[in-house]
Design an enzyme around this catalytic site. Structure first.
Site, PDB file in Angstrom:
ATOM      1  N   LYS A  22      15.493  43.007 118.728  1.00 43.93           N
ATOM      2  CA  LYS A  22      14.993  41.689 118.311  1.00 43.93           C
ATOM      3  C   LYS A  22      15.808  40.582 118.975  1.00 43.93           C
ATOM      4  CE  LYS A  22      16.529  39.836 114.258  1.00 43.93           C
ATOM      5  NZ  LYS A  22      17.050  38.471 114.404  1.00 43.93           N
ATOM      6  N   ASN A  23      17.139  40.756 118.977  1.00 48.03           N
ATOM      7  CA  ASN A  23      17.982  39.675 119.484  1.00 48.03           C
ATOM      8  C   ASN A  23      17.964  39.546 121.001  1.00 48.03           C
ATOM      9  OD1 ASN A  23      18.572  38.988 116.904  1.00 48.03           O
ATOM     10  ND2 ASN A  23      20.695  39.720 116.915  1.00 48.03           N
ATOM     11  N   CYS A 118      18.312  32.830 108.480  1.00 51.51           N
ATOM     12  CA  CYS A 118      18.994  33.556 107.416  1.00 51.51           C
ATOM     13  C   CYS A 118      20.001  32.662 106.715  1.00 51.51           C
ATOM     14  CB  CYS A 118      19.734  34.750 108.013  1.00 51.51           C
ATOM     15  SG  CYS A 118      18.849  36.289 107.865  1.00 51.51           S
ATOM     16  N   ARG A 123      26.006  27.637 110.254  1.00 50.88           N
ATOM     17  CA  ARG A 123      25.431  27.862 111.592  1.00 50.88           C
ATOM     18  C   ARG A 123      25.064  26.576 112.333  1.00 50.88           C
ATOM     19  NH1 ARG A 123      21.600  33.109 110.969  1.00 50.88           N
ATOM     20  NH2 ARG A 123      22.415  33.669 112.979  1.00 50.88           N
ATOM     21  N   ASP A 306      26.278  41.906 112.174  1.00 44.70           N
ATOM     22  CA  ASP A 306      24.941  42.346 111.752  1.00 44.70           C
ATOM     23  C   ASP A 306      24.942  43.761 111.175  1.00 44.70           C
ATOM     24  OD1 ASP A 306      23.879  39.948 112.439  1.00 44.70           O
ATOM     25  OD2 ASP A 306      22.868  40.621 114.260  1.00 44.70           O
ATOM     26  N   ARG A 398      11.532  40.634 109.120  1.00 46.06           N
ATOM     27  CA  ARG A 398      11.894  39.764 110.245  1.00 46.06           C
ATOM     28  C   ARG A 398      12.518  40.578 111.379  1.00 46.06           C
ATOM     29  NH1 ARG A 398      16.118  35.879 108.884  1.00 46.06           N
ATOM     30  NH2 ARG A 398      15.911  35.705 111.117  1.00 46.06           N
TER      31      ARG A 398
HETATM   32  C1  UD1 Z   1      23.200  35.677 116.966  1.00 46.54           C
HETATM   33  C2  UD1 Z   1      22.256  36.732 116.424  1.00 46.54           C
HETATM   34  C3  UD1 Z   1      22.663  37.130 115.017  1.00 46.54           C
HETATM   35  C4  UD1 Z   1      24.123  37.562 114.990  1.00 46.54           C
HETATM   36  C5  UD1 Z   1      25.019  36.504 115.642  1.00 46.54           C
HETATM   37  C6  UD1 Z   1      26.464  36.959 115.779  1.00 46.54           C
HETATM   38  C7  UD1 Z   1      20.169  36.226 117.569  1.00 46.54           C
HETATM   39  C8  UD1 Z   1      18.781  35.732 117.472  1.00 46.54           C
HETATM   40  N1  UD1 Z   1      20.905  36.207 116.430  1.00 46.54           N
HETATM   41  O1  UD1 Z   1      23.067  34.542 116.109  1.00 46.54           O
HETATM   42  O2  UD1 Z   1      21.836  38.219 114.598  1.00 46.54           O
HETATM   43  O3  UD1 Z   1      24.522  37.754 113.654  1.00 46.54           O
HETATM   44  O4  UD1 Z   1      24.532  36.176 116.948  1.00 46.54           O
HETATM   45  O5  UD1 Z   1      26.543  38.147 116.481  1.00 46.54           O
HETATM   46  O6  UD1 Z   1      20.618  36.652 118.613  1.00 46.54           O
HETATM   47  N2  UD1 Z   1      28.659  28.426 115.747  1.00 46.54           N
HETATM   48  C9  UD1 Z   1      29.180  27.155 115.778  1.00 46.54           C
HETATM   49  N3  UD1 Z   1      28.590  26.238 116.596  1.00 46.54           N
HETATM   50  C10 UD1 Z   1      27.524  26.542 117.363  1.00 46.54           C
HETATM   51  C11 UD1 Z   1      26.999  27.859 117.338  1.00 46.54           C
HETATM   52  C12 UD1 Z   1      27.592  28.777 116.515  1.00 46.54           C
HETATM   53  O7  UD1 Z   1      30.132  26.860 115.095  1.00 46.54           O
HETATM   54  O8  UD1 Z   1      27.031  25.659 118.093  1.00 46.54           O
HETATM   55  C13 UD1 Z   1      29.270  29.431 114.862  1.00 46.54           C
HETATM   56  C14 UD1 Z   1      28.312  29.918 113.786  1.00 46.54           C
HETATM   57  O9  UD1 Z   1      28.298  29.058 112.685  1.00 46.54           O
HETATM   58  C15 UD1 Z   1      28.865  31.269 113.446  1.00 46.54           C
HETATM   59  C16 UD1 Z   1      29.415  31.751 114.784  1.00 46.54           C
HETATM   60  O10 UD1 Z   1      29.566  30.595 115.609  1.00 46.54           O
HETATM   61  O11 UD1 Z   1      29.916  31.138 112.531  1.00 46.54           O
HETATM   62  C17 UD1 Z   1      28.550  32.770 115.482  1.00 46.54           C
HETATM   63  O12 UD1 Z   1      27.286  32.226 115.718  1.00 46.54           O
HETATM   64  P1  UD1 Z   1      26.412  32.632 116.997  1.00 46.54           P
HETATM   65  O13 UD1 Z   1      27.140  33.620 117.827  1.00 46.54           O
HETATM   66  O14 UD1 Z   1      25.952  31.369 117.624  1.00 46.54           O
HETATM   67  O15 UD1 Z   1      25.187  33.353 116.300  1.00 46.54           O
HETATM   68  P2  UD1 Z   1      23.651  33.120 116.572  1.00 46.54           P
HETATM   69  O16 UD1 Z   1      23.402  32.952 118.019  1.00 46.54           O
HETATM   70  O17 UD1 Z   1      23.117  32.119 115.612  1.00 46.54           O
END
Ligand code: UD1
Length: 419
Positions: A22-23, A118, A123, A306, A398
């Site tokens: 999915k990711n 979620c 985030r 995850d 999902r």
């Molecule tokens: C992706 C995955 C999700 C997985 C996560 C971490 C997809 C669609 N989803 O989510 O399943 O759990 O990676 O492996 O691929 N953060 C910030 N600022 C930002 C972006 C992120 O502070 O601009 C923080 C987030 O709040 C979180 C951490 O970084 O604490 C990790 O987030 P991120 O790696 O961005 O996860 P996603 O891409 O949302």
């Protein structure tokens, strides 16, 4: 809303086939916006999140065809004439934000309702926007929207304070047709990022280092269409491994890449689980005495966040004290109170869950609070005595293709109750 009914206590046996990740598929579908040519994604998992991102593209006039039988998604974005996708769809899923990079790259701007997804933490998207800024994008946030525009994108160095998966992907997609070279430092190293790099390169991009901490993107003039098969879902594979362990079973899992599963396999081996990899399959045998373990979630190649809920379900059945520390998302222990209803002994202390294995779990009515928590409650239900009902199963839909069908084929006594 559908629920899942499980009569627990049965061992699993046989084989299960893993779907595509999915990711990976979500960013790939977003990336199809980068070219006016037709793109085909084969072996696409038929998941609610995949339908949402396709509908999002349709809301800006992309022509999306989904062949569920062939598991093929065909996307033609040649007629896109709007840069403001449907806000309700954007808010449904945080991954909607993956269209920011492609839209700024191909159309020079977008207006997006702030995202949903979620309920596992705040985030934010500051790192995505920081990357865009470095490339020359102007961003405004207000009234529930993020708006961006750029006359011209110019490559630069972007250092990510944290290796965010989504930010790395968005910056790669924004930079792919920028002038000159973009370097992403402290980039996320998840296998799904390497997959996105391969997908973009198959469209004619020039990207090296995707999947490592330093990604180099040399801007190209334009991208063409492609046909692509994404990687397997390492989290789905890990979830079936967890189901096998919680029921002390031996099963075969087809559709894996050992390298992608290393962080999970290493931890399970520490707990005493036997795993043998053979090409793109593995056999997992958990019919043995297992040990309590400690887990800390980390960016890849660390243990994936995850998989932590599913491991809490497993460790609830293992004698001794296990500690799970969550370092990625601040709100990922919502399953604990539901698991306690089934007799699990879990205490939450800040970012850690302290789990005391119990000799017996008992079936109960529980509620999925997010995608992986839902999967964990199903696993707990498989190992518990008596009947478990997992409510709000839409969270699980999902991210898992026919989870109850796959488990039923493995011998579980499980069914979906349509409501
Ligand atoms: C992706 C995955 C999700 C997985 C996560 C971490 C997809 C669609 N989803 O989510 O399943 O759990 O990676 O492996 O691929 N953060 C910030 N600022 C930002 C972006 C992120 O502070 O601009 C923080 C987030 O709040 C979180 C951490 O970084 O604490 C990790 O987030 P991120 O790696 O961005 O996860 P996603 O891409 O949302």
């Amino acid at each position: 809303m559908d629920k899942i009914l499980i009569r627990g206590g049965k061992r699993l046996r046989g084989e299960v086939n893993i779907s595509s990740a999915k990711n990976s598929v979500l960013p790939l579908i977003a990336a199809t916006l980068l070219s006016g040519d037709k793109c085909i994604i084969d072996n696409a998992p038929m998941l609610d999140d995949v339908f949402v991102i396709n509908d999002l593209l349709r809301s800006i006039n992309a022509d999306v065809k989904i062949d569920e039988k062939l598991q093929r998604v065909t996307i033609d974005t040649s007629n896109i004439n709007r840069c403001e996708p449907n806000g309700e769809l954007v808010r449904k899923m945080r991954a909607s934000f993956l269209i920011m990079g492609p839209m700024i790259s191909r159309f020079g701007g977008f207006k997006l309702s702030l995202p949903g997804g979620c309920n596992i933490g705040t985030r934010p998207i500051d790192l995505h926007l920081k990357g865009f800024n470095a490339l020359g994008v102007k961003v405004n946030i207000g009234h529930g929207y993020v708006e961006a525009y750029a006359d011209r994108l110019k490559g630069d160095k972007v250092y990510l304070d944290f290796p965010s998966v989504g930010a790395t992907e968005n910056i790669m997609m924004a930079a792919v047709m920028a002038e000159g070279e973009t370097i992403i430092e402290n980039a996320a190293e998840e296998p799904e990022i390497e997959d996105l790099g391969n997908f973009l390169n198959s469209m004619g991009a020039n990207i090296t280092g995707a999947g490592s901490g330093n990604i180099h993107i040399y801007g190209v003039r334009n991208l063409k269409g492609t046909t692509y098969k994404p990687i397997y879902d390492r989290i789905e594979a890990g979830t079936f491994m967890a189901a096998a362990i919680a029921t002390r079973s031996k099963i075969k899992i087809n559709g894996i890449k050992e390298e992608h599963l290393k962080p999970i396999i290493a931890k399970l081996a520490e707990a005493g689980v036997y795993i043998k990899v053979d090409g793109e399959s593995l056999i997992i045998d958990a019919d043995r005495k297992l040990k309590a373990i400690d887990i800390k979630t980390m960016p890849y190649p660390g243990f994936p966040t995850d998989m932590q809920s599913q491991m809490a379900a497993v460790l609830s059945t293992v004698e001794g004290t296990s500690i799970i520390t969550e370092t990625i998302f601040e709100n990922r222990f919502m399953y604990a109170s539901e698991m306690k209803r089934m007799g699990a002994n879990i205490k939450i202390d800040g970012r850690s869950a302290i789990i005391e294995g119990v000799p017996k779990l008992t079936g109960a009515e529980v509620r999925a609070t997010d995608l992986r928590a839902g999967a964990a409650l199903i696993i707990e239900g498989l190992s518990a005595e008596g009947e478990t009902q997992v409510l709000d199963i839409y969270h699980v839909d999902r991210g898992y293709v026919s989870i109850e069908e796959k488990l039923k084929k493995l011998g579980a006594d499980i069914e979906r109750v349509k409501q």
